[in-house]
Design an enzyme around this catalytic site. Structure first.
Site, PDB file in Angstrom:
ATOM      1  CG  HIS A 152      39.357 -63.065  41.402  1.00  0.00           C
ATOM      2  ND1 HIS A 152      38.337 -63.269  42.612  1.00  0.00           N
ATOM      3  CD2 HIS A 152      40.547 -63.611  41.632  1.00  0.00           C
ATOM      4  CE1 HIS A 152      39.566 -63.771  43.546  1.00  0.00           C
ATOM      5  NE2 HIS A 152      40.540 -63.815  42.765  1.00  0.00           N
ATOM      6  CD  GLU A 269      38.950 -66.949  41.280  1.00  0.00           C
ATOM      7  OE1 GLU A 269      40.107 -66.879  40.632  1.00  0.00           O
ATOM      8  OE2 GLU A 269      39.255 -67.066  42.720  1.00  0.00           O
TER       9      GLU A 269
END
Ligand code: TA6
Length: 295
Positions: A152, A269
């Protein structure tokens, strides 16, 4: 490598001979800093991020596993990998790079709604202008399990109004900001800007063009190359890419997100998240992110 034991969670500090720096909290194996040899910070970290182990770190590269979002309602959003203490396994260094390996397994972190034997390994390799992070999910049990994994990554773009993203043209995406988040859309833009709340899952990006994503911003041209493999790094499988910026209102609504942070960051991400992936016993799925600055 040096270790900062002063806080509630150990911080590994890596530095190359050329002066590039990387910092990693053992909590969540969260990379919180990547500064190139030329002094450019490529990673964004909220100034109000909790760094005491009380919740996942807001910023850096939090690790998502075994779920993305909250399809298993009993389990925390994005799973449990990012809010548990990982183990330092090893370090290596050479003239050009410094690397460490961290791991987490079901003896440390698990959930009754997903109680499978597993091991996660996270390799971080720091070079002067490149950070390669390899996130491995290994099935150590006797049965197959389903999972999602994602890096992330919060990028430090400095000014979102002067930022555009190249490399997603003709890719299909799910738009979680739309009225129908399950509809597949086509992104036709050669250079995409971000002017509002953005939450998109670009599906199977690497199935087709395997080209990196370039985030053109005042920090520089940040290249994000995500890829995935099954068992053997040469056995590439399709992977996905999430683009997220919460924008002003949602940023204000998060206590650990700087109110003006949305102006300075963009999440790109790499993940295996468009659907759950089935991993057979004694198998591994790896997710590789190469972050670099075009100099
Ligand atoms: O990756 C994008 C996303 O799934 C967004 O929907 C938003 O929820 C973001 O992750 C942050 O999630 P978190 O649980 O870290 O607040």
């Amino acid at each position: 490598m040096s270790v900062d034991e002063s806080g509630p969670t150990r911080i590994l500090k890596l530095k190359t001979a050329g002066g590039a720096e990387c910092e990693i909290y053992l909590f969540g194996a969260t990379v919180t800093k990547f500064k190139t040899a030329s002094g450019k910070d490529l990673i964004w970290l909220s100034s109000t991020a909790k760094l005491d182990g009380s919740k996942a770190i807001r910023g850096g590269i939090p690790l998502v596993f075994p779920q993305f979002g909250q399809p298993i309602k009993e389990m925390a959003q994005h799973g449990f990998a990012r809010n548990n203490l990982w183990e330092f396994k090893s370090e290596k260094s050479s003239d050009t790079c410094v690397s460490v390996c961290l791991s987490l397994d079901n003896t440390v972190a698990t959930h009754e709604a997903w109680a499978f034997p597993y091991k996660l390994e996270f390799d971080i390799v720091l070079e002067d202008f490149k950070l390669t992070t390899t996130y491995r999910v290994i099935n150590t049990g006797p049965e197959p399990f389903k999972f999602q994994s994602l890096q992330h990554t919060y990028l430090n773009v400095t000014d979102i109004s002067a930022t555009s993203v190249v490399g997603l043209q003709n890719e299909r995406f799910l738009d979680k900001a739309s009225a129908d988040p399950s509809a597949l859309n086509l992104d036709v833009r050669a250079q995409a800007d971000i002017k509002e709340f953005t939450d998109r899952v670009y599906v199977n990006v690497n199935a087709r063009n395997n080209t990196p994503i370039v985030v053109k911003c005042p920090t520089g041209d940040i290249v994000v190359h995500g890829s995935a493999y099954f068992n053997d790094p040469a056995n590439v499988i399709p992977s996905d890419t999430v683009m997220w910026n919460p924008w002003a209102e949602k940023a204000k609504g998060m206590g650990d997100f700087d109110d003006d942070g949305y102006n300075k960051m963009l999440c790109i991400e790499p993940g295996l998240i468009a659907d759950f992936h089935v991993l057979p016993p004694a198998s591994e799925m790896g997710l590789v992110q190469v972050l670099s600055l075009v100099v």
